[in-house]
Design a protein around this motif. Structure first.
Motif, PDB file in Angstrom:
ATOM      1  N   GLU A 215     -31.091 -99.432 -92.070  1.00  0.00           N
ATOM      2  CA  GLU A 215     -30.091-100.262 -91.217  1.00  0.00           C
ATOM      3  C   GLU A 215     -28.141 -99.466 -92.427  1.00  0.00           C
ATOM      4  OE1 GLU A 215     -29.558-104.367 -91.620  1.00  0.00           O
ATOM      5  OE2 GLU A 215     -30.107-104.443 -89.606  1.00  0.00           O
ATOM      6  N   THR A 216     -28.949 -99.022 -93.975  1.00  0.00           N
ATOM      7  CA  THR A 216     -28.040 -98.443 -95.086  1.00  0.00           C
ATOM      8  C   THR A 216     -27.540 -97.414 -94.446  1.00  0.00           C
ATOM      9  OG1 THR A 216     -28.734 -99.677 -96.627  1.00  0.00           O
ATOM     10  CG2 THR A 216     -27.696 -98.202 -97.304  1.00  0.00           C
ATOM     11  N   VAL A 217     -28.853 -96.116 -93.855  1.00  0.00           N
ATOM     12  CA  VAL A 217     -28.874 -95.026 -93.522  1.00  0.00           C
ATOM     13  C   VAL A 217     -27.778 -95.572 -92.489  1.00  0.00           C
ATOM     14  CG1 VAL A 217     -30.376 -93.687 -92.789  1.00  0.00           C
ATOM     15  CG2 VAL A 217     -31.043 -94.634 -94.786  1.00  0.00           C
ATOM     16  N   ALA A 218     -27.906 -96.290 -91.270  1.00  0.00           N
ATOM     17  CA  ALA A 218     -26.466 -95.884 -90.241  1.00  0.00           C
ATOM     18  C   ALA A 218     -24.925 -96.042 -90.677  1.00  0.00           C
ATOM     19  CB  ALA A 218     -27.670 -96.438 -89.654  1.00  0.00           C
ATOM     20  N   ARG A 219     -25.451 -96.435 -91.972  1.00  0.00           N
ATOM     21  CA  ARG A 219     -23.622 -96.717 -92.214  1.00  0.00           C
ATOM     22  C   ARG A 219     -23.311 -95.901 -93.175  1.00  0.00           C
ATOM     23  NH1 ARG A 219     -24.394-102.856 -95.504  1.00  0.00           N
ATOM     24  NH2 ARG A 219     -22.038-101.638 -96.823  1.00  0.00           N
ATOM     25  N   MET A 220     -24.578 -95.439 -94.179  1.00  0.00           N
ATOM     26  CA  MET A 220     -23.707 -94.104 -95.149  1.00  0.00           C
ATOM     27  C   MET A 220     -23.533 -92.727 -93.847  1.00  0.00           C
ATOM     28  SD  MET A 220     -26.710 -94.269 -97.873  1.00  0.00           S
ATOM     29  CE  MET A 220     -25.895 -92.002 -98.194  1.00  0.00           C
ATOM     30  N   SER A 221     -24.016 -92.970 -92.276  1.00  0.00           N
ATOM     31  CA  SER A 221     -23.854 -92.063 -91.575  1.00  0.00           C
ATOM     32  C   SER A 221     -22.416 -91.417 -91.398  1.00  0.00           C
ATOM     33  CB  SER A 221     -24.436 -91.533 -90.776  1.00  0.00           C
ATOM     34  OG  SER A 221     -24.571 -92.979 -89.582  1.00  0.00           O
ATOM     35  N   GLU A 222     -21.440 -92.669 -91.727  1.00  0.00           N
ATOM     36  CA  GLU A 222     -19.994 -93.406 -91.183  1.00  0.00           C
ATOM     37  C   GLU A 222     -19.239 -92.336 -92.308  1.00  0.00           C
ATOM     38  OE1 GLU A 222     -19.613 -96.316 -89.680  1.00  0.00           O
ATOM     39  OE2 GLU A 222     -20.907 -96.581 -88.071  1.00  0.00           O
ATOM     40  N   ASP A 223     -20.562 -91.660 -93.400  1.00  0.00           N
ATOM     41  CA  ASP A 223     -18.884 -91.658 -94.923  1.00  0.00           C
ATOM     42  C   ASP A 223     -18.275 -90.498 -94.417  1.00  0.00           C
ATOM     43  OD1 ASP A 223     -18.386 -90.094 -97.598  1.00  0.00           O
ATOM     44  OD2 ASP A 223     -19.807 -91.797 -97.956  1.00  0.00           O
ATOM     45  N   GLY A 224     -17.002 -90.808 -94.530  1.00  0.00           N
ATOM     46  CA  GLY A 224     -16.039 -89.899 -94.302  1.00  0.00           C
ATOM     47  C   GLY A 224     -15.946 -88.278 -95.432  1.00  0.00           C
ATOM     48  N   GLU A 225     -17.047 -88.487 -96.603  1.00  0.00           N
ATOM     49  CA  GLU A 225     -16.594 -86.985 -97.011  1.00  0.00           C
ATOM     50  C   GLU A 225     -17.931 -86.292 -96.624  1.00  0.00           C
ATOM     51  OE1 GLU A 225     -16.866 -84.119 -99.606  1.00  0.00           O
ATOM     52  OE2 GLU A 225     -15.471 -86.081 -99.755  1.00  0.00           O
ATOM     53  N   PRO A 226     -17.451 -84.733 -95.961  1.00  0.00           N
ATOM     54  CA  PRO A 226     -18.222 -84.151 -94.880  1.00  0.00           C
ATOM     55  C   PRO A 226     -19.570 -83.618 -95.952  1.00  0.00           C
ATOM     56  CG  PRO A 226     -16.133 -83.011 -94.609  1.00  0.00           C
ATOM     57  CD  PRO A 226     -16.126 -84.532 -95.715  1.00  0.00           C
ATOM     58  N   THR A 227     -19.787 -83.690 -97.749  1.00  0.00           N
ATOM     59  CA  THR A 227     -20.518 -83.659 -97.719  1.00  0.00           C
ATOM     60  C   THR A 227     -21.532 -84.312 -97.824  1.00  0.00           C
ATOM     61  OG1 THR A 227     -19.800 -83.883-100.295  1.00  0.00           O
ATOM     62  CG2 THR A 227     -19.216 -81.850 -99.480  1.00  0.00           C
ATOM     63  N   VAL A 228     -21.153 -85.727 -97.702  1.00  0.00           N
ATOM     64  CA  VAL A 228     -22.095 -86.780 -97.469  1.00  0.00           C
ATOM     65  C   VAL A 228     -23.110 -86.332 -96.521  1.00  0.00           C
ATOM     66  CG1 VAL A 228     -22.809 -88.825 -98.077  1.00  0.00           C
ATOM     67  CG2 VAL A 228     -21.199 -87.675 -99.305  1.00  0.00           C
ATOM     68  N   ARG A 229     -22.546 -85.976 -95.622  1.00  0.00           N
ATOM     69  CA  ARG A 229     -22.962 -86.714 -94.324  1.00  0.00           C
ATOM     70  C   ARG A 229     -23.717 -85.192 -93.970  1.00  0.00           C
ATOM     71  NH1 ARG A 229     -17.791 -86.864 -92.472  1.00  0.00           N
ATOM     72  NH2 ARG A 229     -17.255 -85.169 -91.417  1.00  0.00           N
TER      73      ARG A 229
END
Length: 937
Positions: A87-101
């Motif tokens: 679930e944490t991974v799913a929430r991280m996929s919505e990160d606003g930084e392109p490099t994180v995605r």
């Protein structure tokens, strides 16, 4: 600088807690999941993961995304913790930084593989948490994220990690949405590329149900040429997936449009995938539709399109191959083999029945055109047998079929054919069946020539009438009863100048020119003084030149006085003279002979297996002009595809390719000859022993004397070629095997290595006497090579020769060879030779080349003498041979053996050897796997 200082001040505490005081590109060995360790914040590992996964510091979020796989390994034992991490991974996929995605998406394939291997509920977890991320990132506004998601999607499909339901319900709808006409151009181009790659990994039903219609629409995209280009490049793969029916029904019209696209890059892509498309169509479509289309690509205005088309020409021709015609098929290992004779005999019976019915139909026809016809007509009739022609021939109604299968132009007295006979006429084709002996058509040929002669005469009459009507008043007349003056002849020649296009007029101009010269000579003779006449010795009598000129003039007068059907300038209708009839017969005879020669030349290149235009274009690839206008490597492409073309045409049509093959074999480029050398053994299988001996053996002999780059191709398949020859022809090459020992570059040791490998195979093709006389010395020379790899393979060659001699019970020759080995190796002053002798002895025992009694008598004493050799590397192989091979044979293992004491004594000395390697092999259990000692040789 103030902003930079503030950044480090804000993130300093987080970095300390993170566990990476000096994290950077040089600290690859640092454990990424160190942030999960207990720190001063008194948080649980999951709490610490939440803290850094959603930290305000971008660097922290990147590190968490990069280390997700290790995090999952840490929490995989507890189901609740595992779900929390996902679930944490799913929430991280919505990160606003392109490099994180982008970092997160790079880890998705690795996470999916880990879940697949370690989680029992992998499909559910993968479909619930990871697939939505991949699909959503396909429409991400950042280009790097989209590219990463596309690569991850392909990896997931290649590994088979994505279920069919996810592909059909989640991935394909997004791709269809992105390829809508109203979609953004960049998204659309990327979606088309990923969809075309996706097609090769989906099932046929999925492609036909979801993607095929959209692919057809994209092939006709008018606005974006990039879309059409991607579709053209992947057209063959789509056809291979959907199969023949869908290809011919939906895709063929799109392929025609792409092949005629205004951009040369799209037409070039079509030419490159033409063979794959052809494999997905029926023979009728291939012949009637794809062949004319390919001819258009070959004659394209763009050089790059023509280049790609010529490179694909041979491969396209190979799609016409039919195993039932060629008599050959490919085995499971990829080798070319003949079809079993049982099938051939049953097939031949069917052919006999079909041929007999076909001959009956031919006799009913009664037309000579049905027996022999020009090339263009023959091509059209061939296409009629296999499928409807795209462009029926004009002016040949006698051979053009009607819709019901009958042909026009039959004699009125011949009755209609029965339905069964119509089917036999339509289905029969010499491409599908072996020909029965052709009937004698000499009389039909004579009738055909007479008809052709009548047509020429009628055409000449029409030309004469037109000329007479146009310029009758302007043409001067020549009186056949009186002598023609030079001025009259000159006037006639001037009038004939506008009609020089007619071959008959050209012949008359030639004769009139000779007559004019004769008239000028006659006038000069009359004006000459008497002294010149006396010097000739025949005053008043014409000279030989005058006689010939006068005879030509008389012939000219006779021709001029001929009927109007002979010349457009005649004014007298006198009867034919004997000279005139002889001249006409001679001229017509020359024309007939020239026509016959041209017909024979054309006939030698005519076949009915493939469209003749394709073969003509393929044969033109050896034309030097092609290298200038198309591709400098065109001859190499021709040579590369020639075996496939020969297989398609069959050995009965080898005459069509023989001249081309000989031209390529003498090409100035060694790359062309090298290509032929590497494939000559396959061509020999296709042609059979008779054609091979007649046409390929001379070329093979030329390759043997060529450059090393060409000779290596012949050498690598020497056994494959020689086994196809007769024994007497094969024996001639024994004298030339020694020539392979000489190379252009002495450091080319791989050439000698290849020779040794081929000699091992060739031994079975010759008698033991030939092996002893010719191959034995070559093997001994290779055993003393400077390169250890060559020596290693040569020792095996020596063992094979010895086994051949004893298998043929040539004990005297075998003993002589053994004595030669003992002198050359056992008593060799170099330790490498003595070591080789130990290896040869071990190989002889393991291969059972001779009876152990003979081995003990002739070789064992010499082998035991090497147990006290001063070089440890020699004693190592002696210990290995005795312990692992010799003592394992029942003859020596028996306690009552006469050699058991000697063997035990030698092994006892080797077990006490000062060298540890010698002790190891002397005491080693033979059944235990040990290291390979080949490196010691």
């Amino acid at each position: 600088m103030a902003g930079l200082s503030l950044y480090f001040e804000d993130g300093h505490d987080d970095l300390d807690d993170f566990g990476f005081d000096d994290y950077g590109s040089e600290c690859d060995g640092i454990r990424i999941t160190a942030f999960l360790d207990a720190g001063q914040d008194n948080l649980t590992p999951l709490g610490r993961l939440e803290k850094y996964a959603f930290s305000e510091n971008v660097f922290n979020r990147q590190i968490v995304a990069r280390g997700l796989l290790d995090v999952l390994r840490e929490f995989s034992d507890n189901e609740n913790d595992f779900i929390s991490v996902m679930e944490t991974v799913a929430r991280m996929s919505e990160d606003g930084e392109p490099t994180v995605r982008a970092e997160l998406m790079e880890q998705v394939p690795n996470i999916a593989m880990f879940l697949h291997e370690n989680r029992p509920n992998f499909p559910e977890a993968f479909s619930r948490y990871l697939v939505p991320i991949v699909v959503r990132y396909l429409t991400d506004p950042n280009n790097q994220v989209r590219k990463t998601s596309q690569a991850a999607l392909l990896v997931l499909l290649e590994q088979g990690l994505m279920s069919k339901a996810d592909m059909e319900g989640k991935v394909c709808p997004v791709l269809l949405e992105l390829t809508e006409p109203s979609s953004d151009d960049d998204y659309k181009i990327e979606a088309v590329a990923i969809m075309c790659k996706l097609v090769t990994m989906l099932t046929k039903d999925t492609v036909e149900h979801l993607l095929l219609l959209r692919f057809c629409e994209l092939c006709s995209d008018v606005r974006l040429f990039q879309v059409r280009k991607v579709c053209a490049a992947n057209f063959g793969e789509v056809c291979s997936i959907v199969g023949q029916e869908a290809t011919e029904k939906l895709l063929m019209t799109k392929f025609f449009d792409l092949c005629s696209d205004s951009l040369w890059g799209i037409r070039k892509a079509c030419a490159e995938c033409f063979m794959v498309v052809s494999n997905c169509t029926s023979p009728e479509v291939r012949r009637s539709k794809l062949s004319p289309l390919f001819i258009n690509l070959i004659s394209d205005q763009s050089r790059w399109v023509r280049q790609a088309a010529f490179q694909s020409l041979g491969r396209f021709i190979s799609t016409f191959a039919n195993p039932s015609i060629t008599g050959l098929h490919f085995c499971e290992d990829g080798t070319l083999c003949e079809i079993p004779k049982i099938y051939s005999e049953s097939h031949r019976k069917e052919v006999t029945t079909s041929n007999s019915s076909n001959r009956r139909n031919a006799s009913i026809d009664g037309s000579p055109d049905s027996l022999i016809q020009p090339r263009s007509e023959q091509l059209q009739s061939t296409s009629v047998l296999t499928g409807p022609p795209s462009h029926p021939p004009e002016g040949n109604s006698s051979t053009q079929p009607q819709e019901d299968g009958t042909s026009l132009g039959h004699p009125e007295h011949s009755g209609p054919l029965s339905h069964q006979q119509k089917d036999e006429c339509t289905m029969f084709n010499s491409f599908n069946f072996w020909r029965a002996p052709l009937p004698d058509i000499t009389q039909e040929l004579e009738l055909l020539r007479e008809e052709k002669r009548d047509e020429v005469i009628e055409k000449r009459d029409e030309t004469m009438r037109e000329t007479e009507g146009e310029g009758k008043e302007d043409v001067p007349s020549l009186d056949s009863q009186g002598p023609a003056t030079s001025s009259q002849i000159q006037k006639v020649l001037d009038c004939l100048q506008p009609h020089l296009d007619d071959p008959d007029v050209q012949a008359q101009v030639k004769v009139l020119s000779a007559a004019l010269k004769a008239a000028q000579l006659e006038s000069q003779t009359e004006d000459a003084d008497e002294s010149v006449s006396e010097s000739n010795g025949s005053t008043g009598s014409p000279t030989s030149d005058e006689l010939s000129a006068m005879s030509e003039l008389s012939l000219t007068d006779a021709q001029i006085s001929d009927s109007p059907s002979s010349s457009p300038v005649l004014v007298d209708d006198s009867e034919h003279s004997s000279e005139e009839s002889d001249l006409i017969e001679n001229v017509e005879g020359d024309k007939d002979s020239d026509t016959a020669k041209m017909w024979e030349e054309e006939k030698s290149k005519v076949q009915n297996v493939i469209p003749q235009q394709l073969l003509d274009q393929y044969l033109s690839m050896t034309d030097p002009a092609r290298a200038q206008t198309v591709d400098t490597e065109i001859a190499k492409h021709c040579a590369f595809s020639l075996p496939g073309v020969a297989l398609t045409l069959g050995r009965q049509n080898w005459h069509c390719l023989k001249d081309t093959y000989e031209t390529l074999a003498t090409d100035v480029q060694w790359k062309v000859r090298r290509t032929l050398a590497f494939s000559i053994h396959e061509l020999a299988v296709i042609l059979g022993d008779q054609l091979t001996a007649a046409d390929l053996v001379p070329i093979f002999n030329g390759f043997l004397k060529d450059l090393d780059e060409v000779r290596i191709g012949v050498l690598r398949h020497l056994y494959d070629f020689l086994k196809l020859l007769h024994a007497d022809k094969r024996r001639e090459y024994l004298y030339q095997l020694q020539e392979f020992m000489v190379t252009d570059n002495s450091r080319n040791w791989r050439f000698r290595y290849e020779l040794a490998e081929q000699l091992i195979l060739i031994i079975e093709l010759y008698s033991h006497n030939d092996v002893y006389d010719y191959l034995r010395q070559i093997a001994l020379n290779l055993c003393s090579d400077k390169v250890s790899e060559v020596r290693w393979i040569s020792y095996k060659l020596v063992v094979e020769i010895l086994q051949k001699l004893y298998a043929c019970e040539a004990h005297d020759l075998g003993l002589n060879f053994i004595n030669e080995l003992i002198m050359s190796f056992c008593h060799c002053p170099k330790w490498v030779g003595r070591q080789a002798f130990a290896f040869i002895c071990q190989a002889i025992v393991e291969e059972d080349c001779m009876h152990m009694e003979q081995f003990a008598q002739h070789l064992l004493p010499s082998l035991l003498s090497l147990s006290s050799d001063p070089v440890p590397n020699v004693r190592v192989l002696v210990a290995k041979a005795l312990r692992q091979s010799v003592l394992e044979k029942p003859y020596f293992k028996d306690p009552g053996s006469a050699y058991s004491d000697e063997l035990e004594e030698a092994l006892s000395e080797l077990r006490m050897d000062k060298d540890r390697d010698v002790q190891f092999f002397a005491t080693l259990d033979p059944n235990r796997n040990v290291m390979d000692t080949a490196a010691l040789i």
